[in-house]
Design a protein around this motif. Structure first.
Motif, PDB file in Angstrom:
ATOM      1  N   THR A   1      32.565 -38.145 -54.544  1.00 56.61           N
ATOM      2  CA  THR A   1      32.582 -36.820 -53.926  1.00 56.61           C
ATOM      3  C   THR A   1      31.558 -36.717 -52.807  1.00 56.61           C
ATOM      4  O   THR A   1      31.846 -36.193 -51.719  1.00 56.61           O
ATOM      5  N   VAL A   2      30.347 -37.235 -53.051  1.00 56.26           N
ATOM      6  CA  VAL A   2      29.296 -37.179 -52.040  1.00 56.26           C
ATOM      7  C   VAL A   2      29.662 -38.014 -50.817  1.00 56.26           C
ATOM      8  O   VAL A   2      29.498 -37.573 -49.666  1.00 56.26           O
ATOM      9  N   MET A   3      30.187 -39.225 -51.037  1.00 57.10           N
ATOM     10  CA  MET A   3      30.545 -40.082 -49.914  1.00 57.10           C
ATOM     11  C   MET A   3      31.689 -39.485 -49.101  1.00 57.10           C
ATOM     12  O   MET A   3      31.685 -39.524 -47.870  1.00 57.10           O
TER      13      MET A   3
ATOM     14  N   MET B   1      31.027 -40.085 -64.804  1.00 52.05           N
ATOM     15  CA  MET B   1      30.454 -38.980 -64.032  1.00 52.05           C
ATOM     16  C   MET B   1      29.768 -39.494 -62.766  1.00 52.05           C
ATOM     17  O   MET B   1      29.859 -38.873 -61.697  1.00 52.05           O
ATOM     18  N   PHE B   2      29.078 -40.635 -62.875  1.00 50.70           N
ATOM     19  CA  PHE B   2      28.408 -41.203 -61.703  1.00 50.70           C
ATOM     20  C   PHE B   2      29.419 -41.562 -60.618  1.00 50.70           C
ATOM     21  O   PHE B   2      29.216 -41.258 -59.433  1.00 50.70           O
ATOM     22  N   VAL B   3      30.519 -42.202 -61.004  1.00 44.45           N
ATOM     23  CA  VAL B   3      31.539 -42.600 -60.030  1.00 44.45           C
ATOM     24  C   VAL B   3      32.156 -41.375 -59.375  1.00 44.45           C
ATOM     25  O   VAL B   3      32.369 -41.339 -58.152  1.00 44.45           O
ATOM     26  N   LEU B   4      32.452 -40.343 -60.152  1.00 46.94           N
ATOM     27  CA  LEU B   4      33.050 -39.130 -59.595  1.00 46.94           C
ATOM     28  C   LEU B   4      32.100 -38.440 -58.619  1.00 46.94           C
ATOM     29  O   LEU B   4      32.506 -38.026 -57.524  1.00 46.94           O
TER      30      LEU B   4
ATOM     31  N   ALA C   1      27.151 -43.849 -72.527  1.00 50.54           N
ATOM     32  CA  ALA C   1      27.074 -44.676 -71.324  1.00 50.54           C
ATOM     33  C   ALA C   1      28.394 -44.649 -70.555  1.00 50.54           C
ATOM     34  O   ALA C   1      28.409 -44.568 -69.313  1.00 50.54           O
ATOM     35  N   SER C   2      29.515 -44.711 -71.269  1.00 47.50           N
ATOM     36  CA  SER C   2      30.823 -44.658 -70.603  1.00 47.50           C
ATOM     37  C   SER C   2      31.015 -43.323 -69.897  1.00 47.50           C
ATOM     38  O   SER C   2      31.491 -43.274 -68.755  1.00 47.50           O
TER      39      SER C   2
END
Length: 206
Positions: free
Chosen positions: A33-35, A26-29, A20-21
């Protein structure tokens, strides 16, 4: 390898927390990047919507003003348009008032290339509407987040045809105006835009 395959089954909670960590990192990165890519791709449109055809926005302090002639006489300047900044209490219909910036301009802005409009009513072009507002007392153009004082969706959306009451904070003089257009981009922070004749009614001589 049997020990490696057995350990996750024996330590399910620990493995779940590790996975989960890692997934959160990975989700935050990926999200960042997308934003970043999205805003970078729209950067030029943000600038052009807010600036129109102008290349430079020159601001001067009231104590050290720069006259329109000083700017126009510079050989590096092809065209210019004066825009004065003031403030007023603005009261939309059926809403509380807000202390909001006001931009005063003349017809020269329509020739230089004004900011893009999201809604220009029945006007044939953005420049034509800016020219009409500059020459017609009682008409104004507003930014799309006019009155927004905190993050999130605006409490109300000002539309073409809405009536606003502007109050001069010095004299408490109240004037009703009609919204003739809404700009595309709020980043220029121009607030309520009006011609010099409308400003003379709202603020008098300043």
């Amino acid at each position: 390898w049997r020990l490696a395959a057995t350990w996750p089954g024996e330590q399910r909670v620990r493995v779940a927390l590790i996975v989960a960590s890692f997934a959160m990192v990975m989700f935050v990165l990926i999200f960042a990047t997308v934003m970043t890519s999205s805003f970078t791709a729209q950067r030029s449109s943000f600038v052009s919507d807010a600036a129109g055809l102008a290349d430079v926005r020159l601001s001067a302090a009231p104590g050290q003003p720069i006259t329109q002639d000083d700017v126009a006489d510079d050989p590096a300047v092809a065209a210019s348009a004066p825009v004065s900044r003031l403030y007023a209490d603005v009261y939309p219909e059926d809403s509380d008032g807000v202390f909001w910036p006001v931009a005063v301009f003349d017809a020269a802005w329509s020739e230089v290339g004004p900011p893009a409009l999201r809604d220009r009513g029945q006007a044939p072009s953005d420049a034509e509407l800016f020219k009409r507002v500059a020459e017609t007392p009682g008409l104004v153009i507003v930014d799309p987040y006019m009155g927004q004082q905190r993050a999130g969706l605006p409490e109300y959306q000002t539309k073409v045809g809405d009536r606003l009451t502007l109050v001069d904070v010095r004299t408490a003089n109240a004037t009703e105006v009609v919204v003739a257009g809404v700009t595309e981009d709020p980043f220029a922070r121009l607030g309520v835009m009006m011609g010099t004749e409308t400003a003379a009614v709202v603020f008098g001589t300043q």
